[in-house]
Design a protein around this motif. Structure first.
Motif, PDB file in Angstrom:
ATOM      1  N   ALA A  89       0.838  -1.203   0.000  1.00 48.09           N
ATOM      2  CA  ALA A  89       0.000   0.000   0.000  1.00 48.09           C
ATOM      3  C   ALA A  89       0.873   1.252   0.000  1.00 48.09           C
ATOM      4  N   ALA A  90       1.965   1.219   0.769  1.00 44.64           N
ATOM      5  CA  ALA A  90       2.883   2.361   0.798  1.00 44.64           C
ATOM      6  C   ALA A  90       3.535   2.566  -0.573  1.00 44.64           C
ATOM      7  N   ILE A  91       3.839   1.469  -1.269  1.00 44.10           N
ATOM      8  CA  ILE A  91       4.422   1.574  -2.614  1.00 44.10           C
ATOM      9  C   ILE A  91       3.431   2.235  -3.570  1.00 44.10           C
ATOM     10  N   ASN A  92       2.166   1.813  -3.507  1.00 45.43           N
ATOM     11  CA  ASN A  92       1.157   2.414  -4.389  1.00 45.43           C
ATOM     12  C   ASN A  92       0.927   3.881  -4.064  1.00 45.43           C
ATOM     13  N   LYS A  93       1.006   4.229  -2.786  1.00 50.93           N
ATOM     14  CA  LYS A  93       0.862   5.639  -2.424  1.00 50.93           C
ATOM     15  C   LYS A  93       2.057   6.446  -2.925  1.00 50.93           C
ATOM     16  N   ALA A 135      -5.165   8.431  -9.388  1.00 56.16           N
ATOM     17  CA  ALA A 135      -6.372   7.878  -8.774  1.00 56.16           C
ATOM     18  C   ALA A 135      -6.345   6.351  -8.794  1.00 56.16           C
ATOM     19  N   GLU A 136      -5.771   5.769  -9.841  1.00 61.93           N
ATOM     20  CA  GLU A 136      -5.666   4.314  -9.931  1.00 61.93           C
ATOM     21  C   GLU A 136      -4.730   3.765  -8.845  1.00 61.93           C
ATOM     22  N   MET A 137      -3.598   4.431  -8.630  1.00 59.95           N
ATOM     23  CA  MET A 137      -2.669   3.992  -7.586  1.00 59.95           C
ATOM     24  C   MET A 137      -3.289   4.154  -6.193  1.00 59.95           C
ATOM     25  N   GLU A 138      -4.013   5.225  -5.989  1.00 66.98           N
ATOM     26  CA  GLU A 138      -4.667   5.436  -4.696  1.00 66.98           C
ATOM     27  C   GLU A 138      -5.757   4.393  -4.464  1.00 66.98           C
ATOM     28  N   LEU A 139      -6.433   3.989  -5.540  1.00 68.78           N
ATOM     29  CA  LEU A 139      -7.441   2.934  -5.421  1.00 68.78           C
ATOM     30  C   LEU A 139      -6.791   1.608  -5.036  1.00 68.78           C
ATOM     31  N   ALA A 179      -4.001   1.217  -3.425  1.00 72.53           N
ATOM     32  CA  ALA A 179      -3.548   1.339  -2.030  1.00 72.53           C
ATOM     33  C   ALA A 179      -4.708   1.171  -1.063  1.00 72.53           C
ATOM     34  N   SER A 180      -5.867   1.727  -1.407  1.00 72.60           N
ATOM     35  CA  SER A 180      -7.026   1.624  -0.512  1.00 72.60           C
ATOM     36  C   SER A 180      -7.510   0.187  -0.392  1.00 72.60           C
ATOM     37  N   LYS A 181      -7.420  -0.593  -1.462  1.00 68.98           N
ATOM     38  CA  LYS A 181      -7.805  -2.009  -1.405  1.00 68.98           C
ATOM     39  C   LYS A 181      -6.860  -2.787  -0.486  1.00 68.98           C
ATOM     40  N   LEU A 182      -5.588  -2.464  -0.546  1.00 65.24           N
ATOM     41  CA  LEU A 182      -4.629  -3.120   0.339  1.00 65.24           C
ATOM     42  C   LEU A 182      -4.839  -2.695   1.787  1.00 65.24           C
ATOM     43  N   ASP A 183      -5.229  -1.444   1.990  1.00 67.38           N
ATOM     44  CA  ASP A 183      -5.518  -0.980   3.352  1.00 67.38           C
ATOM     45  C   ASP A 183      -6.686  -1.760   3.961  1.00 67.38           C
ATOM     46  N   LYS A 215     -13.276  -3.054  14.354  1.00 68.72           N
ATOM     47  CA  LYS A 215     -14.401  -3.041  13.399  1.00 68.72           C
ATOM     48  C   LYS A 215     -14.540  -1.669  12.744  1.00 68.72           C
ATOM     49  N   ALA A 216     -14.360  -0.632  13.553  1.00 66.97           N
ATOM     50  CA  ALA A 216     -14.481   0.726  13.004  1.00 66.97           C
ATOM     51  C   ALA A 216     -13.383   0.999  11.989  1.00 66.97           C
ATOM     52  N   ASP A 217     -12.142   0.579  12.291  1.00 63.64           N
ATOM     53  CA  ASP A 217     -11.037   0.762  11.338  1.00 63.64           C
ATOM     54  C   ASP A 217     -11.299  -0.002  10.048  1.00 63.64           C
ATOM     55  N   TYR A 218     -11.829  -1.201  10.183  1.00 59.48           N
ATOM     56  CA  TYR A 218     -12.118  -2.019   9.002  1.00 59.48           C
ATOM     57  C   TYR A 218     -13.216  -1.384   8.147  1.00 59.48           C
ATOM     58  N   SER A 219     -14.273  -0.909   8.806  1.00 57.85           N
ATOM     59  CA  SER A 219     -15.370  -0.255   8.069  1.00 57.85           C
ATOM     60  C   SER A 219     -14.885   1.028   7.405  1.00 57.85           C
ATOM     61  N   SER A 220     -14.039   1.782   8.109  1.00 56.53           N
ATOM     62  CA  SER A 220     -13.510   3.019   7.528  1.00 56.53           C
ATOM     63  C   SER A 220     -12.623   2.724   6.322  1.00 56.53           C
ATOM     64  N   ALA A 221     -11.781   1.694   6.432  1.00 55.41           N
ATOM     65  CA  ALA A 221     -10.922   1.331   5.310  1.00 55.41           C
ATOM     66  C   ALA A 221     -11.747   0.925   4.104  1.00 55.41           C
ATOM     67  N   ASN A 222     -12.834   0.196   4.342  1.00 56.29           N
ATOM     68  CA  ASN A 222     -13.684  -0.210   3.222  1.00 56.29           C
ATOM     69  C   ASN A 222     -14.403   0.997   2.619  1.00 56.29           C
ATOM     70  N   ALA A 223     -14.855   1.918   3.479  1.00 55.27           N
ATOM     71  CA  ALA A 223     -15.511   3.130   2.976  1.00 55.27           C
ATOM     72  C   ALA A 223     -14.545   3.963   2.142  1.00 55.27           C
ATOM     73  N   LYS A 224     -13.285   4.047   2.577  1.00 58.70           N
ATOM     74  CA  LYS A 224     -12.283   4.788   1.809  1.00 58.70           C
ATOM     75  C   LYS A 224     -11.999   4.101   0.481  1.00 58.70           C
ATOM     76  N   GLN A 225     -12.058   2.759   0.480  1.00 57.26           N
ATOM     77  CA  GLN A 225     -11.863   2.031  -0.778  1.00 57.26           C
ATOM     78  C   GLN A 225     -12.987   2.331  -1.767  1.00 57.26           C
ATOM     79  N   ILE A 226     -14.223   2.351  -1.275  1.00 54.81           N
ATOM     80  CA  ILE A 226     -15.361   2.692  -2.141  1.00 54.81           C
ATOM     81  C   ILE A 226     -15.250   4.141  -2.596  1.00 54.81           C
ATOM     82  N   GLN A 227     -14.821   4.998  -1.708  1.00 53.10           N
ATOM     83  CA  GLN A 227     -14.616   6.408  -2.055  1.00 53.10           C
ATOM     84  C   GLN A 227     -13.566   6.537  -3.154  1.00 53.10           C
ATOM     85  N   ALA A 228     -12.488   5.746  -3.064  1.00 51.46           N
ATOM     86  CA  ALA A 228     -11.434   5.779  -4.080  1.00 51.46           C
ATOM     87  C   ALA A 228     -11.947   5.288  -5.426  1.00 51.46           C
ATOM     88  N   VAL A 229     -12.876   4.324  -5.403  1.00 54.05           N
ATOM     89  CA  VAL A 229     -13.476   3.843  -6.659  1.00 54.05           C
ATOM     90  C   VAL A 229     -14.239   4.975  -7.334  1.00 54.05           C
TER      91      VAL A 229
END
Length: 478
Positions: free
Chosen positions: A164-168, A304-308, A310-314, A368-382
């Protein structure tokens, strides 16, 4: 035998608890990005794309090229972005180090005094290396050794964090390229605006001369009692108005020059330029290629593709927090209460080896909150990725239409200027022979000035459109 059973029951309970902990991972739905774009811009399948040309090939004006070259070295925003890349590169090094063993050396010295009438004090009262001697009081302590800790990356949490750090990091590189593209376009547009202002200033100067000549004629007409003082005053007012316009343009020139100097990272100084470059023929056609090429050419899309990615890996990193983590710790060294005993082996030798298996069991709300936030950020990146692609296509479509429409507008305005310039001569002749009113002369001169100004502005818009289509297609950064 009973003790062994207790250990087995305890180990079984631990395993069941860890397994239960790992199975209670919330199920979240991931969103897949839509990468589809229209097949073409205007039913053309020509793959030739001006974005493939370097900025030095696209902008052939030597003065403009020198300005761009200076900006790429000195622009503060670009240099700030380069430091962001360095920060992202260091983040990769930090993440890479997390899944390697941590090894360190340790040395220490101190003393400890315990009460004699405590359990420890009573037990140590008559103990020493040699019989008959009490333990030293206070008791010194000397230590030297090496210690290591290592988290075994069972679930690839640490590896995914590094990826994820590499993609960022790659996203920051593309961000730098996007800054370069915008910087080049901004300098080019400001440069062409400066050329347009130079041409407008020349037009105003010519118009002032024309109006002064007309004013002389009106004064002669007044002396001959063919016109009144009103006509003279109206012509004088028109000359003054045009002269004041000259100073407005000069102020715009100063501000535009300073805007370019700011982009070049330097204090105000004259901007070298060739005014005749404004009249050079423009390209007869624009090669925009295919929309699919935007995915490779536009730095903001790739960012935006690289950030997406990274968000999936997060999301995977956050998910791994639900699973057990295995840590290994070890140490070896010497410890004694007297320095002369410190390196005696095996009496002063110490070593340790241990393993910890830890998993969350109760109160996992934070995880659980960190996991939900990471998934929300992944959808946001999409959505951000899809939005960037859509915006890129619309920008190109708008600029292509703008190039065509401005060409038609420029041709018509050229004819309008020619007609009005001819009408100035005609109105002056008619006024000289008393067949036209002085207001007709004034209005004709005013309309001619406005039309020439509009022609220059249209030309400037054409040049801006050529710059903007190059930027919209993703040109400049390479």
């Amino acid at each position: 035998m009973l003790r062994h059973r207790k250990y087995k029951h305890l180990l079984g309970f631990i395993c069941i608890s860890l397994a239960y902990s790992a199975c209670k991972v919330p199920v979240l739905v991931e969103k897949t990005a839509d990468r589809t774009v229209p097949a073409s811009y205007n039913n053309s399948q020509d793959t030739t794309n001006i974005a493939k040309a370097s900025w030095k090939e696209y902008f052939t004006d030597p003065d403009l090229s020198a300005l761009i070259d200076t900006a790429l070295k000195n622009n503060q925003e670009l240099n700030i972005t380069l430091q962001e890349i360095e920060i992202a590169r260091n983040e990769i090094r930090a993440r890479k180090g997390e899944y390697l063993p941590f090894v360190g050396i340790k040395g220490g010295a101190g003393f400890d005094k315990v009460g004699r009438y405590t359990s420890r004090g009573a037990s140590e009262a008559n103990l020493d290396i040699k019989p008959g001697r009490e333990t030293p009081e206070p008791l010194p302590d000397f230590l030297a050794g090496a210690f290591a800790s290592w988290e075994i990356d069972i679930w690839n949490k640490l590896h995914n964090s590094k990826k994820a750090a590499i993609n960022k990091y790659l996203a920051t590189v593309e961000g730098k390229n996007f800054v370069i593209t915008n910087l080049i376009a901004e300098i080019a547009n400001s440069y062409y605006e400066l050329l347009a202002l130079d041409n407008q200033l020349a037009i105003v100067t010519q118009n002032i001369e024309i109006q002064n000549n007309a004013l002389k004629v009106v004064k002669l007409q007044k002396e001959a009692t063919r016109v009144t003082e009103l006509a003279v005053r109206r012509f004088e007012a028109e000359v003054l108005n045009t002269t004041s316009l000259q100073y407005d343009i000069q102020q715009q020139i100063v501000e535009t020059e300073n805007r370019i100097n700011f982009l070049l990272g330097r204090y105000p100084q004259p901007i070298p330029r060739n005014r005749e470059a404004f009249e050079r023929p423009l390209p007869s056609s624009i090669h925009a290629g295919l929309p699919a090429q935007l995915l490779d050419n536009r730095p903001d899309i790739k960012q935006a593709e690289m950030e997406l990615a990274a968000s999936k890996l997060d999301v995977k990193v956050a998910k791994a927090a639900f699973y057990p983590s295995l840590g290994i710790s070890a140490g070896i060294g010497y410890q004694a209460f007297n320095p002369k005993y410190l390196i005696r082996t095996p009496e002063s030798l110490l070593y340790s080896l241990g393993a910890d298996l830890v998993a969350p069991l109760v109160n996992k709300n934070a995880i659980k909150a960190d996991y939900s936030s990471a998934n929300a950020k992944q959808i946001q990146a999409v959505y951000q990725y899809e939005r960037t692609i859509l915006n890129a296509y619309i920008e190109v479509a708008n600029q292509l239409a703008k190039v065509d429409n401005l060409k038609q507008s420029y041709d018509l305005k050229t004819k309008q200027v020619q007609a009005l310039m001819q009408s100035i001569t005609i109105s002056n002749n008619l006024f000289g022979s008393a067949r036209a009113d002085y207001m007709e002369v004034l209005l004709t001169q005013r309309d001619a000035l406005e039309s020439r100004f509009e022609l220059v502005e249209t030309r400037m818009k054409q040049m801006h459109a050529l710059v903007d289509i190059y930027k919209a297609l993703g040109g400049g950064w390479n």
